[in-house]
Write an enzyme that holds these catalytic residues in place. Structure first.
Site: not given
Lengths: 405, 405
Positions: A97, A339
């Site tokens: 960023d 999962c």
């Protein structure tokens, strides 16, 4: 060349399946990007990060925060170490960023002028100055595959006039970021390792919670012609339907042949929803931060109500569970029976609850691995369904063609 | 049957190479056992623990602390979960201490009688009572492959008379531990998984820093006939030559055909020295605790002075390095260029220093993995040299035989 973006399928809702080719590898989109604030995805080893997800394929791309790395260990040190990939031993794509968000949310005594932002470090109060040019210099030294234009993040809520003024500053800074990047892109520390390749600078759409400003911001940035566009300043406390509306209005303006990135979102059902709307990239600290607080995500069991909001597309519901609850003390099931991440294959809820209750660091690690896996699996499922949706839409046509032959 | 112990080589100095067969697997000795206090080796995933060391063979056996697991999550809960192996998903051998050391070092307001020890939890002040029988019950519920007799750990320094009195209590408790274990060994939670196999109870030699008491303690315990013997109450602040002397005098008395375990030692050169004297098993929190404080062990480079003390046997020197030092800020070398653990194969000193300085949890994890690998590698090297030493001693004889033929 910085990047190339190949779209292989676009569904009716706008969601698209694509491959984003970057110097350090190819990213299959839509993609969720784990956040590695200080050049580490908190509590998770890089070798584990390369294996998370039910398919054990690992994270395709991760973030690092410019503000944090600028302060410690310093971008010049990381440049001397060969860039952030080599520094942290992460060979796959990365994104940094601009530092803007942290400057506006973490630092103290900010003074914003047209030139840039003077601020004091949240660590030691030392004085620093970030201009668009300086942010780009720092991000070139870090050497992520994708870097972001320096933007002002307006406070929330803000008036239309204040938001407009801030947006104009962001546009001026975007132009300066681009000009500076183009003049210095050859300075990236891995230039000689990838001849002819450069980083890619994304512009950031602002405009607060005003649809007209969002559209205007997107139009101004598109005029500047970035290789990809981010939508910033969302998920800062506004209602979810406002977030969705701002994204939808912005996507209408952004070119469909370039990657589109919504910064800092969200819950599992949010990232799925935005991906189906046509967002290609998202990042968020939520899976790792929640993990450290014992909040885990799992898929809903048949008949169980999840926390997904009703939408155009039926999305698999995600259930939140707080692992510290007594009900898990002797629960021998994995976090999510559906999962197959390395945590769910090996550890029970009872063990994870124990680790959390006795404050053992392994708890945060295992919780983070599972939550990140859940996020990656969510995107993997969306990618698969985008291809299937297009195939379904195309098939009758194919049959028709075959019949004609 | 609890264990069998096959010695394959004994060197002149007393060191021996053996295989210790336990219900959950075979341990090659001499062995260093990482400490997993609360059913986790702090900061390290079990899948990583299975791969540490330069040979990636992982830890062969780990410890768990009875005192901690008794308090949280409770031994009955762990019994209901199938024992500590299943609870933490560690399929290889384990050992539990008796809880005695922690009762005497961590808890408050201890009241010792011939019957046992009343104490208050260091966590919440709640009142508890440990007798030899109760310690054994707890350890049977935990279900480690090896459990320890409940002993009194005398304060240091202590007079000969006080040490003698404490030692006598330890002997009485050892006899009661053994009787109780023999009556209840069938209650181990994995009894049906390993038909005919049981845990093995080791006796603990005490006697403080008095050679005559150490010899007497060893003799009394040998009369009781345990399948293995520990030497306790050492490395509690006494000079190193006293530790060595106490171990040497005790080893003279302990039977050479049974495993011998020195509890709570030590630095890398210490574990090597004791292994060469004939100690088969050692454990210590040092590699993981030091790691969390940024203290790393590495092998000395040619010409570099290590921290080994001169001894009868030339031992590879171990160098201590404090990763937070500025000199490592841009050091691109691994911790130990001679080490091929997963940390040294991938990460630089510069990165590990950064993680430590910014207090990122990954730092403690990577430091722990390396230090544990260094300890396991040390023992692996000792095992190899014990075999070589015997081969060297035997070879001339072989030549002589061949000449005679």
């Amino acid at each position: 060349m910085g990047l190339s973006f190949e779209i292989s399928a676009t569904a009716a809702g706008g969601g698209r399946r694509a491959a984003l080719h970057l110097p350090h590898g190819t990213v299959q989109t839509p993609v969720f990007m784990p956040v590695g604030t200080a050049a580490t995805v908190k509590t998770v080893q890089q070798e584990t990060l390369e294996q998370i997800g039910s398919d054990a394929a690992g994270a395709q791309i991760i973030l690092a925060n410019t503000y944090h790395l600028y302060l410690r260990p310093g971008h010049q040190l990381i440049r001397r170490m060969g860039g952030v990939h080599r520094f942290m031993s992460w060979p796959r794509p990365m994104l940094t960023d601009s530092g803007g968000f942290q400057v506006f949310s973490l630092s103290e005594l900010r003074k914003v002028t047209d030139d840039g932002v003077e601020f004091r470090s949240h660590l030691d109060g030392s004085k620093h100055f970030f201009s668009p040019e300086h942010s780009i210099d720092v991000q070139i030294a870090l050497g992520a595959d994708i870097l972001m234009a320096f933007d002002e993040c307006v406070e929330t809520p803000a008036t239309w006039e204040r938001t407009r003024q801030s947006m104009d500053l962001t546009h001026a800074w975007a132009a300066r970021s681009k000009a500076h990047f183009e003049a210095h892109s050859h300075e990236v520390p891995w230039a000689s390792d990838f001849p002819g390749r450069t980083q890619s600078l994304f512009g950031i759409v602002q405009g607060g919670m005003y649809a007209d400003l969002r559209r205007e911001s997107a139009e101004r940035l598109v005029e500047m012609d970035f290789p990809g566009y981010a939508i910033g300043g969302l998920a800062v406390g506004e209602p979810r339907d406002v977030t969705r509306e701002m994204i939808a209005r912005t996507l209408e303006v952004l070119p469909s042949d370039k990657p589109r990135y919504v910064m800092g979102v969200g819950y599992p059902d949010e990232i799925e929803e935005y991906a189906r709307m046509g967002v290609d990239m998202m990042d968020c600290v939520l899976p790792t931060r929640a993990a450290r607080h014992g909040l885990l995500f799992r898929s809903a069991e048949p008949g169980e109500e999840g926390c997904s909001s009703p939408g155009e597309h039926a999305s698999a519901t995600a259930v939140r569970m707080n692992i510290k609850r007594l009900e898990y003390a002797e629960d021998q099931r994995p976090i999510d029976p559906a999962c197959s991440c390395l945590v769910c294959r090996r550890y029970t809820r009872a063990y994870l609850r124990h680790l959390f209750v006795v404050k053992e660091p392994l708890g945060a690690t295992l919780n983070s691995i599972h939550n990140l896996s859940f996020y990656l699996d969510t995107m993997s499922r969306v990618r698969g369904s985008l291809v299937d949706a297009v195939a379904l839409a195309v098939d009758p046509q194919s049959d028709c063609n075959r019949n004609a032959v």
